[in-house]
Each structure stands twice: as C-alpha cells, then as structure tokens.
Design a protein around this motif. Structure first.
Motif, PDB file in Angstrom:
ATOM      1  N   MET A 174       0.670  -1.077  -0.217  1.00  0.00           N
ATOM      2  CA  MET A 174      -0.448   0.167  -0.282  1.00  0.00           C
ATOM      3  C   MET A 174       0.899   1.267  -0.221  1.00  0.00           C
ATOM      4  O   MET A 174       1.966   1.057   0.566  1.00  0.00           O
ATOM      5  N   ASP A 221     -10.282  -4.031  -2.827  1.00  0.00           N
ATOM      6  CA  ASP A 221      -8.777  -3.945  -3.793  1.00  0.00           C
ATOM      7  C   ASP A 221      -8.399  -3.339  -2.726  1.00  0.00           C
ATOM      8  O   ASP A 221      -6.949  -3.783  -2.766  1.00  0.00           O
ATOM      9  N   ALA A 222      -8.543  -2.481  -1.697  1.00  0.00           N
ATOM     10  CA  ALA A 222      -7.621  -1.497  -0.849  1.00  0.00           C
ATOM     11  C   ALA A 222      -7.226  -2.547   0.020  1.00  0.00           C
ATOM     12  O   ALA A 222      -5.591  -1.285   0.524  1.00  0.00           O
ATOM     13  N   GLY A 227      -6.295  -5.580  -0.295  1.00  0.00           N
ATOM     14  CA  GLY A 227      -5.567  -6.281  -1.194  1.00  0.00           C
ATOM     15  C   GLY A 227      -6.008  -8.005  -0.655  1.00  0.00           C
ATOM     16  O   GLY A 227      -5.503  -8.757  -0.828  1.00  0.00           O
ATOM     17  N   ILE A 260      -9.485   5.429  -4.021  1.00  0.00           N
ATOM     18  CA  ILE A 260      -8.559   4.053  -4.176  1.00  0.00           C
ATOM     19  C   ILE A 260      -7.518   3.706  -5.591  1.00  0.00           C
ATOM     20  O   ILE A 260      -8.726   3.937  -6.868  1.00  0.00           O
ATOM     21  N   ARG A 290      -5.469   1.800  -8.303  1.00  0.00           N
ATOM     22  CA  ARG A 290      -4.957   0.878  -8.411  1.00  0.00           C
ATOM     23  C   ARG A 290      -3.196   1.086  -9.961  1.00  0.00           C
ATOM     24  O   ARG A 290      -4.099   1.115 -10.731  1.00  0.00           O
ATOM     25  N   HIS A 291      -2.069   0.820  -9.287  1.00  0.00           N
ATOM     26  CA  HIS A 291      -0.723   0.303  -9.968  1.00  0.00           C
ATOM     27  C   HIS A 291      -1.121  -0.609 -10.222  1.00  0.00           C
ATOM     28  O   HIS A 291      -1.064  -2.021  -9.510  1.00  0.00           O
ATOM     29  N   ARG A 339       1.916  -2.371  -9.167  1.00  0.00           N
ATOM     30  CA  ARG A 339       2.985  -2.863  -7.655  1.00  0.00           C
ATOM     31  C   ARG A 339       2.017  -2.305  -6.109  1.00  0.00           C
ATOM     32  O   ARG A 339       2.697  -2.631  -5.274  1.00  0.00           O
ATOM     33  N   GLN A 340       1.215  -1.115  -6.719  1.00  0.00           N
ATOM     34  CA  GLN A 340       0.805  -0.861  -5.963  1.00  0.00           C
ATOM     35  C   GLN A 340      -0.677  -0.138  -5.366  1.00  0.00           C
ATOM     36  O   GLN A 340      -1.439  -0.791  -6.856  1.00  0.00           O
ATOM     37  N   VAL A 341      -1.393  -0.093  -4.780  1.00  0.00           N
ATOM     38  CA  VAL A 341      -2.529   1.067  -4.173  1.00  0.00           C
ATOM     39  C   VAL A 341      -2.302   2.039  -3.511  1.00  0.00           C
ATOM     40  O   VAL A 341      -1.752   2.015  -2.168  1.00  0.00           O
ATOM     41  N   ARG A 342      -2.811   3.060  -3.926  1.00  0.00           N
ATOM     42  CA  ARG A 342      -2.741   4.556  -3.715  1.00  0.00           C
ATOM     43  C   ARG A 342      -4.172   4.463  -3.135  1.00  0.00           C
ATOM     44  O   ARG A 342      -5.456   4.765  -3.615  1.00  0.00           O
ATOM     45  N   TRP A 343      -4.249   5.617  -1.594  1.00  0.00           N
ATOM     46  CA  TRP A 343      -5.042   5.392  -1.051  1.00  0.00           C
ATOM     47  C   TRP A 343      -4.902   7.158  -1.002  1.00  0.00           C
ATOM     48  O   TRP A 343      -4.235   7.984  -0.477  1.00  0.00           O
TER      49      TRP A 343
END
Length: 521
Positions: free
Chosen positions: A1, A133-134, A136, A493, A495-496, A498-502
């Motif tokens: 995250m 998704d947030a 994972g 939220i 999603r990329h 390799r990461q989840v951006r909040w």
C-alpha cells in the motif's frame, strides 16, 4: 500500500514530502477557518441547509471508499505482527480455503472498526470491490462463516488468542518512552452483564437483576484503558469468579513489559482475602473495596471523632485557579418544590486502622470513609445519619485520601465497559457461551487497535507538548469519535501494477496526527 501523492512510500515520507504535506494540511485548515468566519453574519437568504441542487450519478472510473482510515489500521496490524501472532497461536482450521485464522479474527475486528454492529454487517464490506482492492484481499469470510469460526473455539484456544494479542501488545509497549514504565501499572477488574433476548444460547443464565445473558469479566490496564483479558460466564455467576488467574497473568504481562510497580484494584467483590498474603509477599500493591461488616462498622464507630479528618478530593488539590460558578441544579429545585424524600451528602471524613481478615496471616490497612448524610423531605431535614465505606490495602505509604481516590478511580472501568458495549464488542451473536466468548475477544481487538494508535502516535521535538496532548486525547477518545476522525475518511483508491494508492479526499483536524502515525508505522 502506498500513500498519497505527497511522497510517501514503504520507507516513509522524505523531508521534502513531509513539508509539502504539512503545508497542504495547514492550507486546508486555513481555508475552512476563513470560510466559517466569513459565514457568520446577517443572512437574508433563508436557512443555510438544503440549498444545494443535488444530483447523484454512478462513477464509471473513479473508485473510492468511505473508510479511508482502514489502510492505517492495516499498517498498524502489520507493524506489530498481530496476524503472525494469531496464526502461531491458533490451529482451528485443517485447510486454509483460502483464509487463515488471523483472517477470520481480523475480519470480525475490522467489522467493528468500520462501524459494524452485527455479524451480518460484514456483508457490506465483503460486497464492496473497492474495499477489497484497497486491502489487497480477493474476498472476506461471509457472516455465516464468521459465526462458524467462533464455534470452533474451546476455552484453551480463546485464552491462546488473548495471549497472542498480548504478545503484540508487548511490542507496542516496547516502543514507549522509559517514563511509560515509571508509573504504576494499575490493573482493574470488574464484570458487566451482556444481556440477550434469545432463548437458545447455551450457557446463558439470569442475573440477580432479572437480566438473561452472560457475565463478562474484563481485566484492564487503567493507564491506557486496554482490555488485557476477558472472561465469560453465565449471568448468575459471581462477578469475581475466575479473576485470580487473570489478575496473575496481567501482573506477569506488565512486569514482562517493564513495569516495576503494579497495583491491583477492584470493588468489594474482588477483596479475595485468601490471596492477599501471596500478593503482598510478591510485591504487588492492591486497593480494594471491602464489605461494611458489623465488626468493621463497630470499630469505626468506636474511634473518637478527633481521629477523623475531612476527605480532600483529588480534584480539589489540583485546582489552582478560581472555580467557575456552577449552574443551578434543576433536579434539586424540582425535588425541593415537590417535597420528595432525598439523601443529601454533607461531609466525607476518613479514618484508618489495622485489620486482619480471617484468611490472612498478617494485618492490613483499612481506610474507613464516613459519609455524613442528611435525610430531607423538601426543605425539611428529617434526620441525619452516618454511612461507612471501607477500603483495604497493603500500601502503607499512600495517604488515606489517595487510597480512596484509587478505589474511586477504578470506577472509570465502567466507561470502558460502556465503550465495548456501544461498539457491540460485548455482544452475544452466536449460540453458545464459548463461541460468544471468542467473538467478544475478537471484537474487543477493535478497541485495542484504537489504544495502540494513541500509544504509537509519535511525539516530536519542538511540538512535544502539542503531540502529547493529541496522544492523551486519542487515548481518552470515545470509539465513535475515533471512527469519525481516523476511519471514516473518504479516499480514492487507485490501483497500479504493484501498488494501491489511497488518496484522501477531505480534510479533518486529525489528519496531521494521522499522517504522523502513518509515517511512524
């Protein structure tokens, strides 16, 4: 995250990122301050609410959640290794399809953190793709599976779960300043009735108040309001039943953490005189209420009046400024006007003497509190009387006033009970005693996570006083206020690969502390 666009990665924000974030938070605070200030003035347009031309639509690309603080909670759980401690302690599942024991435990705790009141509320998060998704997660256990998991527990596994949480708690305490352990660890115990209207819950019984349900015994650390251990019996059982091993385990936990001084507190039901000599020999201080037995009342009444002195309350000793005028007592005026019979306290006095309970081999110190009461009807005094309250302790250094203050301070644990009930952590949704005991243990983790947020909130340099005030406020904060300040934060939220951006979408006054804690984790 990953964090917001202000530069936070797994390694935390760099100096430039922290400065940018601080400027943005300060700017948001200034903007709302100016707006609120400008809004105060003559209004010729009518009510301010209801003017918006509201149109709803379903977003096609932007995805967000209402519980943006759950990312912080997930980071906290990972930081203290709570999931690993749970999985190393519980072996309730033969096959993980796909959930581990920690997934089931945290699913119930997270439901409470997000404001869920029943197991069925889990379905709201389980059916939210953005929420999943947030965090994972491909999926969460459904409410029926959560109930089935509770029924897999036996008494040994419930205590193993509590031990796992306490091992994570030790990691939180280990991050505290040395002064954290200079204070006395005050361990409180009390029970509360968890009522139910159901007729098929095994192990429930009827209390002396006529309430069907269970008796939940909570052993907590008063310093931080953390529940350390939880016991459960039928509502007809004595409130102190089973408390001795929990007291002992709580003492061992506090000493393992680094506390050098430990005090046990409880009301008269917890004056277990058969344990006094052992606790005293082990260097454990205690202050308990004590039953007003005839021999104690006779001793107190036989002491000359010049041995009594007026009780000085703690608050009276601390107030250095001029007291503000109290508003009129509305209830008192009605009682006097209608001529109701009432009891009015006039004065509280204390005296002390030595006393040896029947199961003890040594004398202990008893502080007697004499309340001078006036029995009145309307404005007429019918008669006056004395009532005695007794407190027993092995501490010879505390003043008599301090002994009474310690005994009364224990009553603050009732606020902890109220918070656990308000969040429905003390709730009996399953069909037998041990399953409900397991559920309460898992659900109470939500309150523990709030306490850990406060304890891990960093205190930095020039802002130390302000940061300490924030930590104290967060530690004392009601759970629903915590949810609004730290959990119910609207977040986009993204999603990329390799990461989840909040991406936080709204400002509130606690966001500075929120990001400071996030960096510390």
């Amino acid at each position: 995250m990953k964090g917001s666009s202000s530069g936070r990665g797994r390694g935390g924000r760099d100096g430039a990122g922290r400065r940018r974030l601080a400027r943005r938070l300060a700017r948001e605070e200034q903007l709302i301050g100016r707006r609120l200030e400008a809004a105060v003035g003559p209004n010729d347009w009518g009510p301010v609410l209801g003017r918006a031309n509201v149109v709803y639509e379903m977003s096609e690309r932007s995805r967000g959640i209402a519980h943006g603080g759950m990312g912080l909670i997930a980071e906290l759980v990972a930081s203290v290794g709570l999931a690993g401690e749970i999985d190393s302690s519980l072996e309730l599942l033969a096959v993980h399809r796909p959930y581990f024991e920690s997934d089931h435990v945290l699913n119930i705790a997270y439901n409470i953190v997000c404001g869920g009141k029943t197991l069925d509320d889990i379905e709201l998060r389980r059916g939210d793709r953005v929420f999943l998704d947030a965090l994972g997660a491909a999926a969460l256990p459904d409410p029926t599976t959560a109930g089935d998991f509770c029924r897999r527990f036996d008494e040994t596994s419930v205590m193993a779960l509590q031990a796992a949480v306490n091992r994570a708690r030790l990691k939180v305490w280990a991050r505290q300043e040395p002064s954290f352990f200079d204070q006395t660890a005050k361990i409180d115990a009390d029970a509360t009735i968890v009522g139910t209207d159901a007729e098929t819950k095994a192990g429930m019984d009827i209390s002396y108040k006529g309430i069907w349900g269970y008796s939940a015994l909570v052993v907590s650390l008063a310093n931080t309001a953390e529940p350390l251990f939880l016991g459960l019996l039928g509502a007809n059982r004595p409130s102190h039943e089973g408390v001795v091993p929990l007291y002992d385990q709580a003492v061992a936990l506090c000493r393992q953490a680094g506390y050098r001084d430990v005090m046990l507190r409880g009301d008269s039901d917890y004056s277990l005189t058969g344990e006094f000599d052992r606790w005293d020999s082990d260097g454990i201080r205690f202050v308990f209420g004590y039953d007003a037995r005839a021999n104690l009342i006779e001793t107190a009444e036989g002491l000359p009046d010049d041995m009594y002195r007026e009780l000085v309350a703690t608050a009276e000793r601390q107030i250095a400024t001029k007291a503000r005028a109290r508003p009129a007592k509305v209830k008192d005026g009605i009682v006097r006007q209608r001529g109701y019979k009432t009891i009015r306290p006039k004065k509280e006095e204390v005296v002390e003497f030595d006393y040896r309970p029947g199961k003890c081999a040594k004398d202990y110190r008893v502080v007697a509190l004499r309340k001078n009461l006036s029995i009145e009807r309307g404005d007429n005094v019918l008669f006056e009387e004395h009532r005695f309250f007794f407190y027993i302790t092995n501490d010879r250094n505390l003043s008599a006033d301090a002994v009474v203050a310690e005994a009364r301070g224990r009553c603050n644990q009732e606020n902890l009970h109220a918070q656990l009930k308000d969040t429905r952590a003390l709730h009996a949704p399953v069909n037998n005693l041990v399953a409900n005991w397991a559920y309460m243990t898992m659900a109470s983790i939500a309150w523990t996570l709030k306490a850990w947020c406060a304890l891990l909130l960093p205190v930095n340099g020039r802002w130390a006083d302000q940061h300490l005030a924030q930590r104290r406020a967060l530690l004392r904060m009601e759970f629903r206020t915590f949810q609004q300040a730290f959990i119910e934060i609207p977040c986009q939220i993204i999603r990329h690969a390799r990461q989840v951006r909040w991406r936080i979408q709204a400002w509130n006054p606690w966001l500075g502390a929120f990001f400071r804690l996030l960096d510390a984790l």
